[in-house]
Scaffold this motif. Sequence first.
Motif, PDB file in Angstrom:
ATOM      1  N   PHE A 144       0.867  -1.191   0.000  1.00  0.00           N
ATOM      2  CA  PHE A 144       0.000   0.000   0.000  1.00  0.00           C
ATOM      3  C   PHE A 144       0.894   1.228   0.000  1.00  0.00           C
ATOM      4  CE2 PHE A 144      -2.797   3.241   1.048  1.00  0.00           C
ATOM      5  CZ  PHE A 144      -4.106   2.815   0.986  1.00  0.00           C
ATOM      6  N   GLU A 145       1.113   1.801  -1.180  1.00  0.00           N
ATOM      7  CA  GLU A 145       1.917   3.020  -1.288  1.00  0.00           C
ATOM      8  C   GLU A 145       3.256   2.869  -0.562  1.00  0.00           C
ATOM      9  OE1 GLU A 145       1.350   5.739  -2.949  1.00  0.00           O
ATOM     10  OE2 GLU A 145      -0.604   5.199  -3.695  1.00  0.00           O
ATOM     11  N   GLY A 146       3.874   1.720  -0.662  1.00  0.00           N
ATOM     12  CA  GLY A 146       5.128   1.513   0.050  1.00  0.00           C
ATOM     13  C   GLY A 146       5.016   0.323   0.968  1.00  0.00           C
ATOM     14  N   ASP A 147       5.961   0.174   1.843  1.00  0.00           N
ATOM     15  CA  ASP A 147       6.003  -0.995   2.718  1.00  0.00           C
ATOM     16  C   ASP A 147       5.314  -0.728   4.041  1.00  0.00           C
ATOM     17  OD1 ASP A 147       7.438  -2.415   0.878  1.00  0.00           O
ATOM     18  OD2 ASP A 147       9.388  -1.852   1.702  1.00  0.00           O
ATOM     19  N   ASP A 148       4.562  -1.716   4.480  1.00  0.00           N
ATOM     20  CA  ASP A 148       4.013  -1.660   5.830  1.00  0.00           C
ATOM     21  C   ASP A 148       5.132  -1.819   6.842  1.00  0.00           C
ATOM     22  OD1 ASP A 148       1.408  -1.264   5.342  1.00  0.00           O
ATOM     23  OD2 ASP A 148       0.789  -3.337   5.535  1.00  0.00           O
ATOM     24  N   GLU A 149       4.914  -1.265   7.995  1.00  0.00           N
ATOM     25  CA  GLU A 149       5.773  -1.549   9.134  1.00  0.00           C
ATOM     26  C   GLU A 149       4.898  -2.228  10.172  1.00  0.00           C
ATOM     27  OE1 GLU A 149       7.390   2.110  10.422  1.00  0.00           O
ATOM     28  OE2 GLU A 149       8.626   2.401   8.643  1.00  0.00           O
ATOM     29  N   GLY A 150       5.291  -3.422  10.598  1.00  0.00           N
ATOM     30  CA  GLY A 150       4.411  -4.119  11.513  1.00  0.00           C
ATOM     31  C   GLY A 150       5.104  -5.229  12.253  1.00  0.00           C
ATOM     32  N   PHE A 151       4.297  -6.047  12.862  1.00  0.00           N
ATOM     33  CA  PHE A 151       4.788  -7.142  13.676  1.00  0.00           C
ATOM     34  C   PHE A 151       4.107  -8.418  13.221  1.00  0.00           C
ATOM     35  CE2 PHE A 151       5.455  -9.594  17.589  1.00  0.00           C
ATOM     36  CZ  PHE A 151       6.788  -9.279  17.838  1.00  0.00           C
ATOM     37  N   GLY A 152       4.906  -9.422  12.873  1.00  0.00           N
ATOM     38  CA  GLY A 152       4.338 -10.640  12.327  1.00  0.00           C
ATOM     39  C   GLY A 152       4.525 -11.836  13.241  1.00  0.00           C
ATOM     40  N   LEU A 153       3.681 -12.807  13.045  1.00  0.00           N
ATOM     41  CA  LEU A 153       3.743 -14.049  13.804  1.00  0.00           C
ATOM     42  C   LEU A 153       3.402 -15.190  12.854  1.00  0.00           C
ATOM     43  CD1 LEU A 153       3.691 -15.860  16.370  1.00  0.00           C
ATOM     44  CD2 LEU A 153       1.287 -15.190  16.632  1.00  0.00           C
ATOM     45  N   GLY A 154       4.244 -16.230  12.832  1.00  0.00           N
ATOM     46  CA  GLY A 154       3.901 -17.353  11.981  1.00  0.00           C
ATOM     47  C   GLY A 154       5.101 -18.169  11.576  1.00  0.00           C
ATOM     48  N   ILE A 155       4.864 -19.118  10.672  1.00  0.00           N
ATOM     49  CA  ILE A 155       5.914 -19.965  10.158  1.00  0.00           C
ATOM     50  C   ILE A 155       5.487 -20.461   8.785  1.00  0.00           C
ATOM     51  CG2 ILE A 155       4.974 -22.058  11.238  1.00  0.00           C
ATOM     52  CD1 ILE A 155       7.920 -22.920  11.669  1.00  0.00           C
ATOM     53  N   GLY A 156       6.437 -20.531   7.856  1.00  0.00           N
ATOM     54  CA  GLY A 156       6.104 -21.054   6.545  1.00  0.00           C
ATOM     55  C   GLY A 156       6.594 -20.158   5.431  1.00  0.00           C
ATOM     56  N   LEU A 157       6.243 -20.511   4.227  1.00  0.00           N
ATOM     57  CA  LEU A 157       6.622 -19.775   3.027  1.00  0.00           C
ATOM     58  C   LEU A 157       5.424 -19.720   2.096  1.00  0.00           C
ATOM     59  CD1 LEU A 157       8.684 -18.461   1.109  1.00  0.00           C
ATOM     60  CD2 LEU A 157       9.298 -20.774   0.347  1.00  0.00           C
ATOM     61  N   MET A 158       5.000 -18.505   1.730  1.00  0.00           N
ATOM     62  CA  MET A 158       3.846 -18.338   0.852  1.00  0.00           C
ATOM     63  C   MET A 158       4.113 -17.236  -0.159  1.00  0.00           C
ATOM     64  SD  MET A 158       0.625 -18.687   3.524  1.00  0.00           S
ATOM     65  CE  MET A 158       1.460 -17.891   4.908  1.00  0.00           C
ATOM     66  N   PHE A 159       3.669 -17.457  -1.376  1.00  0.00           N
ATOM     67  CA  PHE A 159       3.755 -16.470  -2.438  1.00  0.00           C
ATOM     68  C   PHE A 159       2.313 -16.084  -2.788  1.00  0.00           C
ATOM     69  CE2 PHE A 159       7.424 -19.169  -2.639  1.00  0.00           C
ATOM     70  CZ  PHE A 159       8.486 -18.325  -2.940  1.00  0.00           C
TER      71      PHE A 159
END
Length: 260
Positions: A219-234
């Motif tokens: 969205f108009e550039g990169d989000d800045e945030g905090f992620g949680l999870g595991i895996g690889l998705m495209f």
Amino acid sequence: MKLKSLVAAAIVLASANAHANLSERDMKLQARYTDRVLKCARKAVDQKRGGLFSIELASKYLTKAQEIKGDVKGLKALYKACNDERLDLDRQKDVTWGELQAEVENTVTDNKAVQSILKTFTHPYVKCNLAGANVNVGVGIAIGVGMKVASCKATNGKRFFGIAPETEFGIGGGFHALVGSNSFGYFLHDAYYRDNNVQRFNSNVMITAGIGPAGAGEFEGDDEGFGLGIGLMFTGRTGINFKIIPRTNDFDALRAALLK
């Protein structure tokens, strides 16, 4: 010439004294009716009432509001007169924003405050603060849902919320959750944004392991945030254009410029 200068100075001084002697109640009423004149003038330009004449109309009422700023009853009557004249004029959609902007530049006026406000009306800039969350799950096929909410304010006094649900589809496996924030800006009357189309989506590659910072260009550039999870998705992200929810105007900056 000297006499005219003295008369003009006396009028300015009288106006300044009247402004200084306003009660707290009258100060609030002054702000209220000045805001209404600003709103009327902006609407005349936004709706292109009378085409290029909308600039002259807005200039006339803004200048008058500045001249009688200490007269609360006068400001109230001025607002009504502005609305009456605005509604008497037809909208002219064939006039472009570029033509209106040029008309402001070509307007001969010594009133820099009024001209600056007119420039803001014809070429307003919007600044938004964005917050949102996305959840993606993949087992061969990856899907995700999310929601973005933006709080926006334009230099012409408009304020609004924007809400946009979104979906993601792709391939991969795992689980990914992201809570992010961002800010962005755009010119309200640019062709790209004329239909409130303020979203730009890119494909995302999400690689998340454990807990830590995570980002997705979306969205108009990169989000800045905090992620949680595991895996690889495209995945590729799509969404519905922002639903605009109007808020009350904020004319504080424009009013201060007009009344100073």
